[in-house]
Scaffold this motif. Structure first.
Motif, short mmCIF file in Angstrom:
data_model
loop_
_atom_site.label_atom_id
_atom_site.label_comp_id
_atom_site.label_asym_id
_atom_site.label_seq_id
_atom_site.Cartn_x
_atom_site.Cartn_y
_atom_site.Cartn_z
N PRO A 27 6.64 -7.02 24.28
CA PRO A 27 7.07 -6.97 25.51
C PRO A 27 6.16 -7.43 26.36
O PRO A 27 6.25 -8.10 27.44
CB PRO A 27 7.61 -5.70 25.99
N GLU A 28 4.87 -6.66 26.13
CA GLU A 28 3.76 -7.19 26.91
C GLU A 28 3.42 -8.46 26.97
O GLU A 28 3.08 -9.27 28.05
CB GLU A 28 2.65 -6.23 26.75
N LEU A 29 3.53 -9.18 25.59
CA LEU A 29 3.30 -10.62 25.46
C LEU A 29 4.35 -11.26 26.27
O LEU A 29 3.88 -12.47 26.75
CB LEU A 29 3.19 -10.74 24.08
N GLY A 30 5.49 -10.75 26.19
CA GLY A 30 6.70 -11.64 26.97
C GLY A 30 6.39 -11.72 28.37
O GLY A 30 6.37 -12.99 28.97
N ARG A 31 5.97 -10.56 29.03
CA ARG A 31 5.79 -10.44 30.45
C ARG A 31 4.72 -11.46 30.65
O ARG A 31 4.61 -12.31 32.04
CB ARG A 31 5.66 -9.00 30.95
N SER A 32 3.65 -11.17 30.23
CA SER A 32 2.14 -12.12 30.37
C SER A 32 2.77 -13.52 30.19
O SER A 32 2.09 -14.52 31.25
CB SER A 32 1.17 -11.94 29.54
N LEU A 33 3.35 -13.81 29.33
CA LEU A 33 3.92 -15.34 29.18
C LEU A 33 4.66 -15.69 30.27
O LEU A 33 4.46 -17.05 30.97
CB LEU A 33 4.40 -15.68 27.72
N GLY A 34 5.70 -14.93 30.69
CA GLY A 34 6.54 -15.33 31.94
C GLY A 34 5.87 -15.52 33.01
O GLY A 34 5.95 -16.44 33.96
N ARG A 35 4.72 -14.71 33.31
CA ARG A 35 3.97 -14.67 34.43
C ARG A 35 2.99 -15.89 34.53
O ARG A 35 2.83 -16.67 35.51
CB ARG A 35 3.12 -13.28 34.47
N GLY A 36 2.66 -16.30 33.61
CA GLY A 36 1.95 -17.30 33.24
C GLY A 36 2.58 -18.53 33.64
O GLY A 36 2.31 -19.59 34.03
N ILE A 37 3.76 -18.60 32.93
CA ILE A 37 4.68 -19.79 33.40
C ILE A 37 5.15 -20.12 34.71
O ILE A 37 5.04 -21.01 35.22
CB ILE A 37 6.09 -19.95 32.43
N ARG A 38 5.34 -18.95 35.50
CA ARG A 38 5.58 -18.78 36.86
C ARG A 38 4.48 -19.40 37.80
O ARG A 38 4.58 -20.14 38.63
CB ARG A 38 5.88 -17.57 37.33
N GLU A 39 3.24 -18.91 37.33
CA GLU A 39 1.95 -19.22 38.12
C GLU A 39 1.77 -21.06 37.91
O GLU A 39 1.33 -21.32 38.74
CB GLU A 39 0.89 -18.61 37.61
N PHE A 40 2.00 -21.10 36.79
CA PHE A 40 1.82 -22.78 36.42
C PHE A 40 2.88 -23.69 37.26
O PHE A 40 2.32 -24.43 37.86
CB PHE A 40 2.08 -23.15 35.04
N ARG A 41 4.13 -23.12 37.21
CA ARG A 41 5.05 -24.02 38.03
C ARG A 41 4.91 -23.78 39.57
O ARG A 41 5.10 -24.73 40.20
CB ARG A 41 6.30 -23.10 37.73
#
Length: 80
Positions: A27-41
């Motif tokens: 779950p921690e990896l999923g949150r960090s991946l989602g946060r990274g995608i949001r920052e990139f967008r």
């Protein structure tokens, strides 16, 4: 190339990720991946520009501090 990925392949990848990272870390990896995608967008679309911040006032620049920086209290010297 990505059109050939079906539900079975996705399940296999998720099972491998579960075995490699473990159930506590996934779950921690999923949150960090989602946060990274949001920052990139946000950076690509220009939603989070740093230009929105007001510029520093000249007296703040000369003093070397900003309004949000805590002010230092003078230290009392001990007499011996």
């Amino acid at each position: 190339m990505l059109g050939n990925i079906g539900p079975l392949e996705i399940i296999v990848v998720l099972i491998i990720a579960l075995v490699v990272f473990g159930p506590k870390r996934l779950p921690e990896l999923g949150r960090s991946l989602g946060r990274g995608i949001r920052e990139f967008r946000g950076s690509v679309s220009g939603d989070n520009d740093d230009d929105d911040e007001p510029p520093a006032q000249p007296h703040e620049i000369e003093a070397g501090r900003s309004e949000t920086a805590p002010r230092e209290e003078p230290v009392a010297q001990k007499r011996t």
